[in-house]
Scaffold this motif. Structure first.
Motif, PDB file in Angstrom:
ATOM      1  N   THR A 246      -7.046   5.294  -3.953  1.00 37.09           N
ATOM      2  CA  THR A 246      -5.840   4.462  -3.919  1.00 37.09           C
ATOM      3  C   THR A 246      -5.943   3.362  -2.870  1.00 37.09           C
ATOM      4  O   THR A 246      -6.314   3.620  -1.722  1.00 37.09           O
ATOM      5  CB  THR A 246      -4.587   5.316  -3.638  1.00 37.09           C
ATOM      6  OG1 THR A 246      -4.521   6.369  -4.586  1.00 37.09           O
ATOM      7  CG2 THR A 246      -3.332   4.466  -3.730  1.00 37.09           C
ATOM      8  N   LYS A 247      -5.605   2.162  -3.272  1.00 38.02           N
ATOM      9  CA  LYS A 247      -5.535   1.022  -2.350  1.00 38.02           C
ATOM     10  C   LYS A 247      -4.140   0.393  -2.360  1.00 38.02           C
ATOM     11  O   LYS A 247      -3.607   0.040  -1.320  1.00 38.02           O
ATOM     12  CB  LYS A 247      -6.603  -0.014  -2.709  1.00 38.02           C
ATOM     13  CG  LYS A 247      -8.027   0.499  -2.483  1.00 38.02           C
ATOM     14  CD  LYS A 247      -9.064  -0.521  -2.876  1.00 38.02           C
ATOM     15  CE  LYS A 247     -10.473  -0.034  -2.514  1.00 38.02           C
ATOM     16  NZ  LYS A 247     -10.840   1.230  -3.184  1.00 38.02           N
ATOM     17  N   ARG A 248      -3.584   0.229  -3.532  1.00 34.07           N
ATOM     18  CA  ARG A 248      -2.235  -0.311  -3.687  1.00 34.07           C
ATOM     19  C   ARG A 248      -1.443   0.628  -4.589  1.00 34.07           C
ATOM     20  O   ARG A 248      -2.019   1.428  -5.326  1.00 34.07           O
ATOM     21  CB  ARG A 248      -2.263  -1.716  -4.311  1.00 34.07           C
ATOM     22  CG  ARG A 248      -3.003  -2.741  -3.473  1.00 34.07           C
ATOM     23  CD  ARG A 248      -3.159  -4.052  -4.235  1.00 34.07           C
ATOM     24  NE  ARG A 248      -1.871  -4.708  -4.475  1.00 34.07           N
ATOM     25  CZ  ARG A 248      -1.309  -5.567  -3.640  1.00 34.07           C
ATOM     26  NH1 ARG A 248      -1.915  -5.882  -2.505  1.00 34.07           N
ATOM     27  NH2 ARG A 248      -0.157  -6.127  -3.912  1.00 34.07           N
TER      28      ARG A 248
ATOM     29  N   SER B 279      -3.096   0.052   6.248  1.00 36.93           N
ATOM     30  CA  SER B 279      -2.971   0.926   5.086  1.00 36.93           C
ATOM     31  C   SER B 279      -3.197   2.380   5.478  1.00 36.93           C
ATOM     32  O   SER B 279      -4.245   2.733   6.034  1.00 36.93           O
ATOM     33  CB  SER B 279      -3.998   0.527   4.021  1.00 36.93           C
ATOM     34  OG  SER B 279      -4.111   1.545   3.033  1.00 36.93           O
TER      35      SER B 279
ATOM     36  N   SER C  74      -6.837  -2.734   9.034  1.00 34.86           N
ATOM     37  CA  SER C  74      -5.742  -2.787   8.072  1.00 34.86           C
ATOM     38  C   SER C  74      -4.644  -1.848   8.549  1.00 34.86           C
ATOM     39  O   SER C  74      -4.873  -0.985   9.408  1.00 34.86           O
ATOM     40  CB  SER C  74      -6.207  -2.377   6.665  1.00 34.86           C
ATOM     41  OG  SER C  74      -6.218  -0.961   6.531  1.00 34.86           O
TER      42      SER C  74
ATOM     43  N   TRP D  30      -3.698   4.684   3.324  1.00 32.41           N
ATOM     44  CA  TRP D  30      -4.779   5.175   2.458  1.00 32.41           C
ATOM     45  C   TRP D  30      -6.131   4.956   3.132  1.00 32.41           C
ATOM     46  O   TRP D  30      -6.993   5.843   3.117  1.00 32.41           O
ATOM     47  CB  TRP D  30      -4.742   4.471   1.098  1.00 32.41           C
ATOM     48  CG  TRP D  30      -3.484   4.724   0.343  1.00 32.41           C
ATOM     49  CD1 TRP D  30      -2.460   3.836   0.124  1.00 32.41           C
ATOM     50  CD2 TRP D  30      -3.077   5.942  -0.292  1.00 32.41           C
ATOM     51  NE1 TRP D  30      -1.456   4.426  -0.600  1.00 32.41           N
ATOM     52  CE2 TRP D  30      -1.802   5.718  -0.867  1.00 32.41           C
ATOM     53  CE3 TRP D  30      -3.662   7.203  -0.428  1.00 32.41           C
ATOM     54  CZ2 TRP D  30      -1.118   6.702  -1.572  1.00 32.41           C
ATOM     55  CZ3 TRP D  30      -2.977   8.193  -1.134  1.00 32.41           C
ATOM     56  CH2 TRP D  30      -1.720   7.940  -1.692  1.00 32.41           C
ATOM     57  N   ASP D  31      -6.316   3.775   3.734  1.00 31.98           N
ATOM     58  CA  ASP D  31      -7.549   3.523   4.486  1.00 31.98           C
ATOM     59  C   ASP D  31      -7.685   4.525   5.633  1.00 31.98           C
ATOM     60  O   ASP D  31      -8.781   5.018   5.927  1.00 31.98           O
ATOM     61  CB  ASP D  31      -7.557   2.102   5.056  1.00 31.98           C
ATOM     62  CG  ASP D  31      -7.702   1.030   3.987  1.00 31.98           C
ATOM     63  OD1 ASP D  31      -8.099   1.364   2.853  1.00 31.98           O
ATOM     64  OD2 ASP D  31      -7.420  -0.148   4.289  1.00 31.98           O
TER      65      ASP D  31
ATOM     66  N   ALA E 267       1.419   6.078  -7.350  1.00 31.84           N
ATOM     67  CA  ALA E 267       0.049   5.725  -6.970  1.00 31.84           C
ATOM     68  C   ALA E 267      -0.879   5.921  -8.166  1.00 31.84           C
ATOM     69  O   ALA E 267      -0.783   6.930  -8.871  1.00 31.84           O
ATOM     70  CB  ALA E 267      -0.411   6.590  -5.808  1.00 31.84           C
TER      71      ALA E 267
ATOM     72  N   THR F  19       3.759   2.065   2.059  1.00 31.47           N
ATOM     73  CA  THR F  19       4.497   2.499   3.248  1.00 31.47           C
ATOM     74  C   THR F  19       5.955   2.079   3.125  1.00 31.47           C
ATOM     75  O   THR F  19       6.271   0.892   3.096  1.00 31.47           O
ATOM     76  CB  THR F  19       3.876   1.908   4.525  1.00 31.47           C
ATOM     77  OG1 THR F  19       2.554   2.433   4.681  1.00 31.47           O
ATOM     78  CG2 THR F  19       4.699   2.270   5.755  1.00 31.47           C
TER      79      THR F  19
ATOM     80  N   SER G 276       0.813  -1.216   0.000  1.00 27.55           N
ATOM     81  CA  SER G 276       0.000   0.000   0.000  1.00 27.55           C
ATOM     82  C   SER G 276       0.851   1.273   0.000  1.00 27.55           C
ATOM     83  O   SER G 276       0.306   2.377   0.071  1.00 27.55           O
ATOM     84  CB  SER G 276      -0.958   0.008   1.199  1.00 27.55           C
ATOM     85  OG  SER G 276      -0.243   0.014   2.425  1.00 27.55           O
TER      86      SER G 276
END
Length: 404
Positions: free
Chosen positions: A390-392, A316, A314, A318-319, A370, A114, A112
């Motif tokens: 964006t997720k990945r 992530s 999660s 982004w989450d 991204a 990081t 994701s």
């Protein structure tokens, strides 16, 4: 050397268009694509799709990996119910989270985007997995324990873990110190740690829940029977302001601060501390909403962390950013979206004193690409659209080496 050209670029502070980055292990230059190609004719040149954004790798300053085996074991909705469920399932969950569990969490963060994370560790069991991680890791060895008779033993255990992490130190693995919280660490232990290791990066949980506030400020609330029954302790160890006074002269990352009042926030501002905001964890544990508008009014730098899977779903960022956009519903959308991107790049790097988080000459080439579903029509909307979709990541570099 490589040159990556992008229609859209976020440098850690601003959105730019039609720019390129030249890098090997470190960023060598940022400029117009044709200018960099002319200056470095032997570099490998890559041009990104217009539906992508080139930006610094994400920095997650606060993550717990030790309870990564949790899915539905722990109770959400109220901090004390959650804490009691952690105590009930602690051994089961830590035993279940072996090396493969740590690696899955590390790999998920990598996928994701990081590229740096701060691992807060109570037991040190994930130390070797963090050392082996491709990311840059600030390893926060955490001190916890409030019994005065046990201070020497607690300090010895803390020091043993810290010294082990220091034998592994490198540019990509940075030993650090965490004080669990003002309600859970004896002031004598805090003083001893800061006297001997106060030069290391420092983190602490602070004023997370209503229960913590009631206990620390008035010696009341649901923490009172908890401490009386479990630890035979009838009064808090110190007031919140006394805890902050212990940290004076240090630059600490204070996680949560949901229930810090104006006086405490002013002390945080005056002493140069940073707040790490964990919106999903705060929501799931019934802690409420951090007063972001007051934090910004007092010009306190704030970051974004995921906490761990004991209080999240999660790791992530982004989450986490999506949750923050929704939680702070009175904030202007374009502004908070840009501030969130800064919180997980340049501001986080500054707080950890690491040469990452910005696309500028001399910083480590920790970069991500991204994706966006479409080429955005408005540069001002790009941070928001990036957060929403964006997720990945499509590509990821750490010190110039491609990992995704």
């Amino acid at each position: 050397m490589k040159i990556v050209a992008a229609k859209w670029l976020f440098d850690g502070e601003t959105v730019q268009s039609d720019r390129a980055v030249a890098f090997d292990e470190k960023i060598v230059a940022l400029g117009a694509p044709e200018e960099l190609k002319a200056e470095y004719p032997n570099a490998k040149f890559f041009e990104l799709d217009s539906r992508t954004v080139l930006m610094p790798g994400l920095v997650n300053p606060h993550v717990h990996l030790e309870f990564g085996a949790n899915t539905t074991h722990l109770k959400f909705g109220d901090f004390m119910q959650w804490l009691e469920s952690v105590i009930a399932h602690r051994d089961e969950l830590t035993e279940a989270c072996k090396a493969g569990c740590y690696k899955r969490q590390i790999d998920a963060m990598l996928a994701s985007g990081t590229t740096t994370f701060g691992a807060v560790s109570s037991y040190g069991k994930e130390m070797r997995a963090c050392k082996a991680a491709p990311q840059r890791v600030v390893f926060f060895n955490e001190a916890i324990g409030s019994q005065p008779a046990a201070v020497d033993a607690l300090y010895a255990d803390f020091e043993l873990r810290l010294e082990e992490s220091r034998t592994m130190a490198s540019e990509r693995f940075i030993p650090a110190v965490a004080i669990h919280a003002p309600y859970s660490v004896h002031p004598v232990l805090i003083k001893k740690i800061l006297k001997n290791y106060g030069d290391l990066p420092l983190s602490a949980h602070f004023m997370e829940s209503p229960a913590e506030k009631a206990w620390l400020e008035r010696g009341e609330g649901p923490f009172k029977p908890f401490f009386e029954n479990f630890l035979k302790q009838t009064a808090p160890l110190c007031f919140p302001e006394e805890f902050l006074q212990l940290l004076k002269g240090k630059r600490a990352l204070l996680t949560h601060a949901v229930h810090a009042d104006e006086k405490q926030l002013r002390m945080i501002a005056e002493d140069g501390h940073t707040i790490t905001h964990c919106p999903r964890s705060n929501r799931l544990l019934g802690c409420g909403r951090m007063k972001l508008e007051k934090v910004e009014e007092l010009q306190i730098p704030w970051l974004l962390g995921t906490d761990g899977l004991s209080s999240n779903t999660s790791l992530s960022l982004w989450d986490e950013m999506r949750a923050a956009v929704m939680m702070h519903c009175n904030a202007e959308l374009e502004n908070i979206s840009l501030e969130l991107l800064k919180a997980v790049t340049s501001r986080a790097a500054d707080a950890l004193d690491l040469p990452v988080g910005r696309l500028e000459r001399g910083r480590w080439a920790d970069l991500i690409v991204a994706p966006l579903p479409d080429d955005p029509e408005s540069p001002g909307q790009l941070p928001l659209q990036l957060i929403l979709h964006t997720k990945r990541v499509e590509h990821l570099y750490i010190q110039g080496e491609k990992h995704v």
